[in-house]
Write a protein that holds these residues in place. Structure first.
Motif, short mmCIF file in Angstrom:
data_model
loop_
_atom_site.label_atom_id
_atom_site.label_comp_id
_atom_site.label_asym_id
_atom_site.label_seq_id
_atom_site.Cartn_x
_atom_site.Cartn_y
_atom_site.Cartn_z
N GLY A 283 -43.91 -26.64 91.65
CA GLY A 283 -43.36 -27.20 90.42
C GLY A 283 -41.84 -27.17 90.38
O GLY A 283 -41.17 -26.71 91.30
N ASN A 284 -41.29 -27.65 89.28
CA ASN A 284 -39.84 -27.69 89.09
C ASN A 284 -39.32 -26.32 88.65
O ASN A 284 -40.05 -25.52 88.09
CB ASN A 284 -39.48 -28.73 88.02
N ILE A 285 -38.03 -26.09 88.88
CA ILE A 285 -37.42 -24.83 88.46
C ILE A 285 -37.33 -24.81 86.94
O ILE A 285 -36.78 -25.71 86.32
CB ILE A 285 -36.03 -24.67 89.10
N GLU A 286 -37.91 -23.74 86.35
CA GLU A 286 -37.97 -23.62 84.89
C GLU A 286 -36.84 -22.72 84.36
O GLU A 286 -36.15 -23.06 83.42
CB GLU A 286 -39.32 -23.03 84.50
N PHE A 287 -36.66 -21.55 84.96
CA PHE A 287 -35.61 -20.63 84.55
C PHE A 287 -35.30 -19.69 85.70
O PHE A 287 -35.93 -19.74 86.75
CB PHE A 287 -36.00 -19.84 83.28
N PHE A 288 -34.29 -18.83 85.50
CA PHE A 288 -33.85 -17.91 86.53
C PHE A 288 -34.05 -16.47 86.07
O PHE A 288 -33.90 -16.18 84.87
CB PHE A 288 -32.38 -18.13 86.89
N VAL A 289 -34.39 -15.58 87.00
CA VAL A 289 -34.62 -14.18 86.68
C VAL A 289 -33.85 -13.29 87.65
O VAL A 289 -33.45 -13.72 88.73
CB VAL A 289 -36.12 -13.81 86.74
N ALA A 290 -33.64 -12.04 87.23
CA ALA A 290 -33.11 -11.00 88.10
C ALA A 290 -34.24 -10.02 88.36
O ALA A 290 -34.94 -9.61 87.43
CB ALA A 290 -31.94 -10.29 87.43
N ARG A 291 -34.45 -9.67 89.62
CA ARG A 291 -35.48 -8.70 89.96
C ARG A 291 -34.82 -7.33 89.97
O ARG A 291 -34.01 -7.02 90.83
CB ARG A 291 -36.07 -9.04 91.32
N VAL A 292 -35.18 -6.48 88.98
CA VAL A 292 -34.52 -5.20 88.79
C VAL A 292 -35.47 -4.08 89.18
O VAL A 292 -36.51 -3.92 88.56
CB VAL A 292 -34.08 -5.04 87.32
N PRO A 293 -35.13 -3.29 90.21
CA PRO A 293 -35.97 -2.14 90.56
C PRO A 293 -35.73 -0.98 89.59
O PRO A 293 -34.74 -0.95 88.87
CB PRO A 293 -35.51 -1.78 91.98
N ALA A 294 -36.64 -0.02 89.59
CA ALA A 294 -36.47 1.17 88.76
C ALA A 294 -35.28 1.96 89.25
O ALA A 294 -35.08 2.13 90.45
CB ALA A 294 -37.74 2.03 88.80
N GLY A 295 -34.44 2.43 88.32
CA GLY A 295 -33.27 3.21 88.67
C GLY A 295 -32.00 2.40 88.82
O GLY A 295 -30.93 2.97 89.04
N ARG A 296 -32.07 1.08 88.69
CA ARG A 296 -30.88 0.24 88.82
C ARG A 296 -30.08 0.26 87.52
O ARG A 296 -30.63 0.11 86.44
CB ARG A 296 -31.29 -1.19 89.16
N VAL A 297 -28.77 0.44 87.63
CA VAL A 297 -27.89 0.38 86.46
C VAL A 297 -27.73 -1.09 86.08
O VAL A 297 -27.32 -1.91 86.89
CB VAL A 297 -26.52 1.00 86.78
N MET A 298 -28.06 -1.42 84.82
CA MET A 298 -27.98 -2.81 84.37
C MET A 298 -26.68 -3.08 83.62
O MET A 298 -26.01 -4.07 83.88
CB MET A 298 -29.18 -3.14 83.49
N PHE A 299 -26.35 -2.21 82.66
CA PHE A 299 -25.13 -2.36 81.87
C PHE A 299 -24.36 -1.06 81.93
O PHE A 299 -24.95 0.02 81.89
CB PHE A 299 -25.46 -2.71 80.41
N LYS A 300 -23.03 -1.16 81.99
CA LYS A 300 -22.20 0.04 82.16
C LYS A 300 -20.95 -0.07 81.30
O LYS A 300 -20.31 -1.11 81.26
CB LYS A 300 -21.81 0.18 83.62
N ILE A 301 -20.64 1.04 80.61
CA ILE A 301 -19.37 1.17 79.90
C ILE A 301 -18.59 2.26 80.63
O ILE A 301 -18.97 3.43 80.56
CB ILE A 301 -19.58 1.56 78.42
N PRO A 302 -17.54 1.91 81.36
CA PRO A 302 -16.81 2.94 82.11
C PRO A 302 -15.99 3.83 81.18
O PRO A 302 -15.22 3.35 80.35
CB PRO A 302 -15.91 2.13 83.04
N SER A 303 -16.21 5.13 81.30
CA SER A 303 -15.41 6.11 80.57
C SER A 303 -15.43 7.38 81.41
O SER A 303 -16.50 7.90 81.72
CB SER A 303 -15.98 6.36 79.18
N LEU A 304 -14.27 7.86 81.77
CA LEU A 304 -14.20 8.93 82.76
C LEU A 304 -14.03 10.31 82.13
O LEU A 304 -14.58 11.28 82.62
CB LEU A 304 -13.04 8.68 83.73
N ASN A 305 -13.26 10.45 81.07
CA ASN A 305 -12.98 11.77 80.50
C ASN A 305 -13.49 11.85 79.08
O ASN A 305 -12.82 11.40 78.16
CB ASN A 305 -11.48 12.07 80.54
N PRO A 306 -14.66 12.45 78.85
CA PRO A 306 -15.14 12.58 77.48
C PRO A 306 -14.46 13.76 76.77
O PRO A 306 -13.91 14.66 77.41
CB PRO A 306 -16.63 12.85 77.65
#
Length: 155
Positions: A92-115
């Motif tokens: 069939g035709n391409i309907e949408f796009f996906v990301a294949r995410v394994p367990a343990g993969r960082v998806m979103f990150k806010i960098p902050s080094l010194n709390p």
């Protein structure tokens, strides 16, 4: 003399691919990054719309000057046949796009080094993104503060 090493280019984005299994992260290559992160707890496919929704939520919470990273990209195409079409006659035709995410993969990150010591960060943005994700997620905080006197300035 060894045979020449040939470069194999990656698949183009608009390439129809089979479903396959989502391979887990290698044990010797754990995905640990400094800062506050949202980590996938189980393997799953995330659509480009879900990634964009998470990016918009982070942008709303962080403002224009806030810095964050999105570490998943929807590059696998998912195909569908039109409704009412019989079996056969190719893929069939391409309907949408996906990301294949394994367990343990960082998806979103806010960098902050010194709390600030004793400070409990507000993870409201990550909680809202976690509600939009199709799988279970975890919050992870990794800083460059070490126990003992390792983090103090030496003179």
């Amino acid at each position: 003399m060894p045979p020449p090493i040939r470069y194999k280019p990656p698949l183009p984005v608009r390439f129809k691919v089979p479903k396959g299994n989502i391979l887990p992260l290698a044990q010797n290559e754990q995905d640990i990054q400094l800062g506050k992160t949202l980590v996938a707890a189980k393997p799953h496919r995330i659509t480009a719309e879900q990634i964009e929704t998470g990016r918009r939520i982070l942008r709303r919470y962080m403002g224009r000057k806030g810095d964050f990273l999105v570490n998943v990209h929807a590059t696998y195409s998912v195909t569908r046949k039109p409704h009412g079409v019989k079996m056969g006659q190719g893929k069939g035709n391409i309907e949408f796009f996906v990301a294949r995410v394994p367990a343990g993969r960082v998806m979103f990150k806010i960098p902050s080094l010194n709390p600030i010591p004793g400070y409990n960060p507000n993870l409201a943005a990550f909680r809202e993104i976690a509600d939009q994700m199709p799988m279970a997620t975890k919050f992870r905080q990794q800083y460059n503060v070490f126990p003992g006197d390792l983090s103090k300035n030496r003179r």
